[in-house]
Design an enzyme around this catalytic site. Structure first.
Site, PDB file in Angstrom:
ATOM      1  N   GLY A 151       0.845  -1.133  -0.141  1.00 28.96           N
ATOM      2  CA  GLY A 151       0.113   0.132   0.147  1.00 28.96           C
ATOM      3  C   GLY A 151       0.727   1.237   0.162  1.00 28.96           C
TER       4      GLY A 151
ATOM      5  CG  ASP B 191      -1.103  -1.161   8.058  1.00 34.79           C
ATOM      6  OD1 ASP B 191      -2.288  -0.325   8.300  1.00 34.79           O
ATOM      7  OD2 ASP B 191      -1.169  -2.110   7.602  1.00 34.79           O
TER       8      ASP B 191
ATOM      9  CG  MET C  83      -6.621   2.147   5.680  1.00 35.22           C
ATOM     10  SD  MET C  83      -5.841   2.438   4.469  1.00 35.22           S
ATOM     11  CE  MET C  83      -6.573   2.173   3.012  1.00 35.22           C
ATOM     12  N   GLY C  84      -5.869  -0.062   9.156  1.00 33.01           N
ATOM     13  CA  GLY C  84      -5.280  -1.052  10.149  1.00 33.01           C
ATOM     14  C   GLY C  84      -6.081  -2.483  10.348  1.00 33.01           C
TER      15      GLY C  84
ATOM     16  CD  GLU D 169      -8.687  -1.704   7.066  1.00 34.80           C
ATOM     17  OE1 GLU D 169      -9.327  -1.817   6.193  1.00 34.80           O
ATOM     18  OE2 GLU D 169      -7.325  -1.865   6.955  1.00 34.80           O
TER      19      GLU D 169
ATOM     20  CD  GLN E  73      -7.110   5.584   6.492  1.00 33.69           C
ATOM     21  OE1 GLN E  73      -7.137   5.227   7.659  1.00 33.69           O
ATOM     22  NE2 GLN E  73      -8.181   5.138   6.007  1.00 33.69           N
ATOM     23  NE  ARG E  74      -3.063   3.099   0.558  1.00 36.22           N
ATOM     24  CZ  ARG E  74      -3.660   1.822   0.381  1.00 36.22           C
ATOM     25  NH1 ARG E  74      -3.516   0.883   1.288  1.00 36.22           N
ATOM     26  NH2 ARG E  74      -4.097   1.283  -0.927  1.00 36.22           N
TER      27      ARG E  74
END
Lengths: 421, 421
Positions: free
Chosen positions: A14, A144, A189-190, A246, A301-302
């Site tokens: 990602g 992450d 995310m995560g 998530e 977000q990333r």
């Protein structure tokens, strides 16, 4: 004497707001390193090596290379192509080595997370086995923040700063319109580790400030507890703002929101998650009885370089640069790490971890960073992440009021590789 | 001679990144206007007037008032409380007038969209009918940009700049990971008017740049056409990035995603929308056969002061300031408008529109701003919006790496109002 040869830099997994800064560190350092006789990029990570889709980074305009420092996502292209163990994916590993041989590649810099470090590690084993002199260095990258053997991961500080700001801003919306839009759920995310969700605890400066409740995959999620938590905050403040990772689950492998159908799993066998926000919204409306909105930042977000952390961006550059310096000195089979040598004032130095160790490790949010109730974070968590969120990245702006981000022209090399007999 | 008396400023409807800048314009100008003898805020728009929840803005710290210029959402509190016509909501209108009388309020500045202008208009009618001298001025605000009689609306330029940047950044993610996450759908606000979705066309600088397809509520949405559009882009680029307004529909009142249940309608009778992104994602995966991600920015999109437009912010301040200057000169029953007096270089001046005209108008994206196929925008649309997206707003940053936004202390006035006989 340092080994002479060309290098390939590639990005995998990602994207992040600052993975290009790491590529920039590798490229700019490699271009001025005498033993490195050519700087190539593989388009879309190892996929680009496998398909011999390789381009000459030295032919990109220097200002476009420099612009990597303030451009989001993976300018070299990324992939989620999974190489398994050396026996199962033997053909792939051999193909990579053949392509390296054909182009005299002696240095391989792989920017990615633990799956990428695994690929890099196995490649270096095969090279040794076939007596092909190859230096392989890993450059850490993941929003992450779940890589072991490093204090934190480049990409994390920026996503932390950005999602915390979003939580703060959208939290003010809930605060202003609480008589109507009383609750908001924001999904971040995560998949396994809740580092991103945990970072938004910094925005919760006072009891009034969003997010009021934070749920991480590390803590088994209970609908009953969640409803009770929301009711409590609603009673106190008249509103509630929730952040959920998530990957929140019941602790027994059942995820709050698990997608079904043909796209349920990615090529690493990970379950693709989504729909946590919608699910929690439904629970809030039904069980708490208040109107709820939701936010799913998704891939936005990333990639938020427009409000990224300068500390994170600079460290991302540093680990790339350092990987080249160490490689030129003969170091191979390692990933560059970040070591926090001083907490106050914050100071970080680079270190090293074996690729195979990183490949097999995973760092979750420690229990002491999560509050007793399991619905927020501790001061320790805030002290860990705040230094990583400092400073802003200056963005080049275009005449149309939007950022100018780099895009490589990718002058492809002619394909030299013939199939192995 | 100017009428002497106190003023109330209030905010209504959905917050924006710059509605506080308008409040700041009103407050700072009112504080230095001799005929205005006190500057009060109503907490949560007319709701605060109805409940006599009124606070003395003059007692807020000047630096907190100044910070309104770089703080998102509605610092005075907002509401979606709907006042109907003068007969049906008679008690409410009379109550407002009673509260005004009790506190000697002679100036009312209402910052909001067309529903708020409607409320302000009816209030001024009642005041005239009851021979209560009251000056009522409207200050335009809406991210939806759908107010008639003004070139554009404060709040729009900032949301346009922010969502376009997000589309650009997330678009680069899809570009980097197209071999895996091939499509992305981003849902943006806009119930009836597609101005926000249309603005993201600016990010589509070249054929490669996201968003490749843009769908607005103004054009009847067809699933067949959408699937064909996606297939075409996918064939050309190997990826596709879609922006869709939340209100896209078949042109016959059927919305692509319509929520059911007890929260289906808000108090204005508007259908609450959501789930467009998830619905389109499902269609892409099923009908185009490629993996699709989605982004729902939700309320985060309208509060992005961290990457707002300076032009928009400055104009938001200006319309607030101007409303007070005009009121002090005796103007009443009008909303301040923005008139584009020069296109190149861009220059805007304020004008006036009758509250009742604004209340009943709604400005959609004109057909000539939408491309022939109905899946993107024209150069004309870009030329309209680009000047509104210029410049960045400087944000005050805290030690923790996050923005410092204002929060008023709200020193409430003692309640003076007794019920009407």
């Amino acid at each position: 004497m340092a080994m002479k040869g060309k290098c390939i830099v590639a990005q995998s997994g990602g994207p992040t707001a600052v993975i290009n800064a790491s590529a920039c560190g590798v490229i700019q350092e490699a271009l001025k390193t005498p033993c490195i006789t050519g700087v190539f990029g593989a388009h879309n990570g190892v996929l680009g090596v496998l398909t011999e889709d390789i381009f000459d980074v030295g032919r990109e305009k220097p200002e476009q290379v420099e612009l990597l420092k303030s451009s989001p996502s993976a300018a070299l292209g990324s992939c989620r192509y999974k190489l398994k163990d050396l026996e199962t994916s033997k053909a792939d590993y051999e193909r990579i080595l053949d392509v390296f041989r054909a182009h005299d590649i002696r240095y391989f810099f792989y920017i990615g997370g633990n799956d990428s470090m695994d690929t890099a590690h196995k490649l270096s084993i095969l090279a040794a086995r076939e007596s092909y002199e190859l230096i392989v260095m890993g450059v850490p990258k993941t929003i992450d923040n779940d890589l072991a053997f490093t204090d934190h991961c480049p990409g994390y500080g920026s996503v932390a700063k950005y999602v915390s700001t979003i939580a703060m801003e959208a939290g003010r919306d809930t605060e202003a319109l609480y008589t109507h839009d009383t609750a908001t759920v924001m999904e971040v995310m995560g998949r396994n580790a809740g580092w991103i969700a945990a970072s938004t605890g910094v925005a919760h400066r006072t009891a009034e400030d969003a997010p009021h409740l934070i749920y991480l995959p590390e803590i088994p999620f209970s609908v009953e507890k969640f409803v009770a938590d929301c009711k409590k905050v609603y009673k106190e403040l008249g509103r509630v703002f929730v952040v959920a990772g998530e990957g929140i689950n019941d602790g027994q492998g059942n995820y709050v929101a698990e997608q079904k159908g043909p796209f349920a799993k990615d090529s690493f066998g990970h379950t693709q998650l989504g729909g946590v926000a919608e699910t929690l919204k439904g629970i809030v409306q039904k069980e708490v009885g208040i109107k709820c909105r939701y936010i799913v930042m998704g891939t936005a977000q990333r990639n938020g370089i427009h409000f990224a952390s300068k500390v994170d961006r600079d460290e991302a550059y540093l680990v790339g640069q350092k990987a080249v310096q160490l490689a030129a000195d003969g170091t191979t089979g390692y990933m560059v790490t970040l070591e926090r040598v001083s907490k106050e004032p914050y100071r970080c130095e680079t270190g090293l971890a074996k690729l195979e160790d990183v490949a097999n490790g995973e760092k979750m949010v420690p229990r002491e960073f999560i509050n007793e109730e399991g619905n927020g974070v501790t001061q320790g968590m805030k002290e860990y992440v705040v230094p990583l969120m400092q400073g802003e990245v200056k963005i080049k702006m275009g005449k149309d009021g939007l950022p100018d981000y780099t895009r490589f022209r990718r002058h492809n090399l002619s394909k030299k590789c013939t199939a192995r007999a």
